[in-house]
Design an enzyme around this catalytic site. Structure first.
Site, PDB file in Angstrom:
ATOM      1  N   ALA A 161      -3.935  -4.530   9.301  1.00  0.00           N
ATOM      2  CA  ALA A 161      -4.515  -5.753   8.914  1.00  0.00           C
ATOM      3  C   ALA A 161      -3.617  -6.955   9.659  1.00  0.00           C
ATOM      4  CB  ALA A 161      -4.587  -5.839   7.400  1.00  0.00           C
ATOM      5  N   SER A 195      -7.282  -2.575   6.980  1.00  0.00           N
ATOM      6  CA  SER A 195      -6.242  -1.645   7.181  1.00  0.00           C
ATOM      7  C   SER A 195      -6.674  -0.280   6.684  1.00  0.00           C
ATOM      8  CB  SER A 195      -4.934  -2.211   6.602  1.00  0.00           C
ATOM      9  OG  SER A 195      -4.069  -1.463   6.540  1.00  0.00           O
ATOM     10  N   THR A 208      -3.835   1.802  25.351  1.00  0.00           N
ATOM     11  CA  THR A 208      -4.732   3.200  25.066  1.00  0.00           C
ATOM     12  C   THR A 208      -4.886   3.275  23.556  1.00  0.00           C
ATOM     13  OG1 THR A 208      -3.559   4.224  26.832  1.00  0.00           O
ATOM     14  CG2 THR A 208      -4.089   5.551  25.318  1.00  0.00           C
ATOM     15  N   CYS A 234       5.870  -7.235   0.554  1.00  0.00           N
ATOM     16  CA  CYS A 234       6.790  -8.005   1.792  1.00  0.00           C
ATOM     17  C   CYS A 234       7.715  -8.757   1.310  1.00  0.00           C
ATOM     18  CB  CYS A 234       5.563  -8.622   2.342  1.00  0.00           C
ATOM     19  SG  CYS A 234       4.203  -7.453   3.103  1.00  0.00           S
TER      20      CYS A 234
HETATM   21  C1  LIG Z   1      -1.324  -4.864   3.417  1.00  0.00           C
HETATM   22  C2  LIG Z   1      -1.864  -6.076   3.616  1.00  0.00           C
HETATM   23  C3  LIG Z   1      -1.894  -6.557   4.937  1.00  0.00           C
HETATM   24  C4  LIG Z   1      -1.052  -5.889   5.946  1.00  0.00           C
HETATM   25  O1  LIG Z   1      -1.656  -4.837   6.446  1.00  0.00           O
HETATM   26  P1  LIG Z   1      -1.206  -3.712   7.564  1.00  0.00           P
HETATM   27  O2  LIG Z   1      -2.063  -2.887   7.848  1.00  0.00           O
HETATM   28  O3  LIG Z   1      -0.059  -3.272   6.682  1.00  0.00           O
HETATM   29  O4  LIG Z   1      -0.763  -4.770   8.549  1.00  0.00           O
HETATM   30  C5  LIG Z   1      -2.495  -7.833   4.984  1.00  0.00           C
HETATM   31  N1  LIG Z   1      -3.289  -8.304   3.941  1.00  0.00           N
HETATM   32  C6  LIG Z   1      -3.288  -7.793   2.586  1.00  0.00           C
HETATM   33  C7  LIG Z   1      -4.203  -8.594   1.777  1.00  0.00           C
HETATM   34  C8  LIG Z   1      -2.599  -6.635   2.639  1.00  0.00           C
HETATM   35  O5  LIG Z   1      -2.780  -6.124   1.331  1.00  0.00           O
END
Ligand SMILES: *Cc1c(COP(=O)(O)O)cnc(C)c1O
Length: 409
Positions: free
Chosen positions: A94, A222, A263, A349
């Protein structure tokens, strides 16, 4: 014990057999990541050892088999959100999807459009992207939210105009679980001729998602938030790659319609597809079970300790989310007292950072209120006995901290 229908109880028992952690380690951090479902791992395995060829190598059978598996996964991801397969671009997750949507739309914008909008409770990867673009000749404004974390629609109406490129409004929040009214947002955004992007990393598999009903133009997904592997995700691009006003972030071999060359991560994509298939089949019943467990956990805590509050929109939040605020208790001290329970303060994060959560701050909470908040995330493999144990341990720790000052032992 929460009230489970017979079908849910069956699901419950099926899950018991798959419990991966003993009771002394209770995982309540499903917003940060989820375990891979064993059915997902099973689906992925042949693509490491047997069907490992490059899916772009269409001249041989092995390459074509890998490509077929990717296309099957694409169809499954598309089905989970009501999209067409051609509208799915596979990415690394994501974070990348959000970057591609926002950067990509900004670079492709024309007609004097320079403005980006995002709610103040977006994930850092959305806000950081917008803020960086604001140093590169674009403009950025944050859309405020109400006290329960929902986008302030009146403020959005004021902010969006014919100079707006894109508006980013998440489907559901990763800290307090608030679900946004995406369909209403889409009408406002489209009236101004702007694009609507939604970060649905938390929503996939938990709440019904339909890109046609909601009217989004770009949607980020994600895999590791919905029982798939880490390092894979997707961007839904309305109308497919040809119609999309997007510039790629990477340049290379033309994969994914040129929007995401490189890839393809075949095992990851296959796992993501399987995870979406399971989510489509079991999501509604799982969400009911998880929601009931969450309500039960909250009732245990609310009965046992005083001066505890729930953050977020209680009637419109993710079923597995509980954001609890304890007066006079620092979440860091609480977590230090609970080394056997995986939970989080604010978002993963920014944990470790000293500033209070930007989400809680945007909702109007004071520093003290933010520091007193813990996030509990319940999911597919959470068991009743684990919640009973966690609730008991949390309440004990809260009582201890309140009586001794820190309570750290
Ligand atoms: C976890 C998350 C992301 C980041 O996703 P990744 O696949 O770990 O990069 C972004 N937005 C939200 C709302 C999330 O919960």
């Amino acid at each position: 014990m929460p009230d489970l229908s017979p079908l849910e109880a069956v699901t419950d028992r099926a899950v018991v057999g798959r419990r991966s952690s003993p009771l002394e380690h209770v995982y309540l951090d499903y917003h940060a990541s989820t375990p891979c479902d064993s059915r997902v791992v099973e689906a992925m395995l042949p693509f490491f050892l047997e069907t490992f060829a490059n899916p772009s190598s269409s001249v041989h059978t092995q390459g074509r088999r890998a490509a077929e598996a990717v296309e099957q996964a694409r169809a499954r991801v598309a089905l989970a959100i009501g999209a067409a397969a051609g509208e799915i671009v596979f990415t690394s997750g994501a974070t990348e999807s959000n970057n591609l949507a926002i950067h990509g739309a900004a670079r492709a914008a024309s007609g004097g459009r320079k403005k980006l909008l995002a709610t103040s409770v977006e994930h850092k990867c959305v806000l950081s992207t917008c803020k960086w673009l604001a140093t590169q000749g674009y403009e950025f404004a944050a859309i405020p939210v109400t006290g329960d974390g929902a986008v302030d629609l009146a403020a959005l109406v004021d902010l969006v105009d014919d100079r707006t490129i894109l508006v980013s409004v998440q489907a559901a929040n990763n800290e307090v679980g608030t679900i946004q009214p995406i369909a209403e947002v889409a009408q406002i955004v489209h009236r101004a001729g702007a694009l609507l992007h939604s970060d649905a990393a938390q929503a996939l598999g938990r709440i019904p998602m339909d890109v046609d009903l909601s009217g989004v133009d770009l949607l980020s997904l994600s895999a590791h938030k919905c029982y798939g592997p880490k390092g894979v995700g997707a961007l839904y691009v309305s109308g497919g790659v040809r119609k999309a006003p997007l510039e790629p972030l990477l340049y290379g071999g033309g994969q994914e319609g040129g929007l995401r060359p490189g890839t393809l991560n075949v095992p990851g994509i296959v796992g993501f597809g399987r995870a979406c298939e399971i989510a489509a089949e079991e999501g509604p019943i799982e969400s009911r079970r998880v929601g009931r467990l969450r309500d039960w956990l909250e009732s245990l805590v609310l009965e046992a300790v005083e001066d505890v509050h729930r953050n977020g929109a209680l009637s419109r939040r993710l079923p597995g989310n509980s954001s609890l605020r304890f007066d006079g208790v620092e979440a860091d001290a609480l977590i230090a007292n609970l080394p056997d329970i995986a939970l989080s303060t604010g978002s993963a994060c920014s944990s470790g950072a000293i500033e209070p959560s930007h989400v809680l701050t945007a909702m109007g909470l004071s520093r003290e209120q933010s520091y007193g908040t813990v996030r509990l995330g319940i999911g597919r493999f959470t068991m009743e006995d684990e919640l009973e144990y966690a609730a008991h341990r949390i309440c004990d720790a809260v009582t201890k901290i309140r009586s001794t000052g820190t309570g750290v032992t």
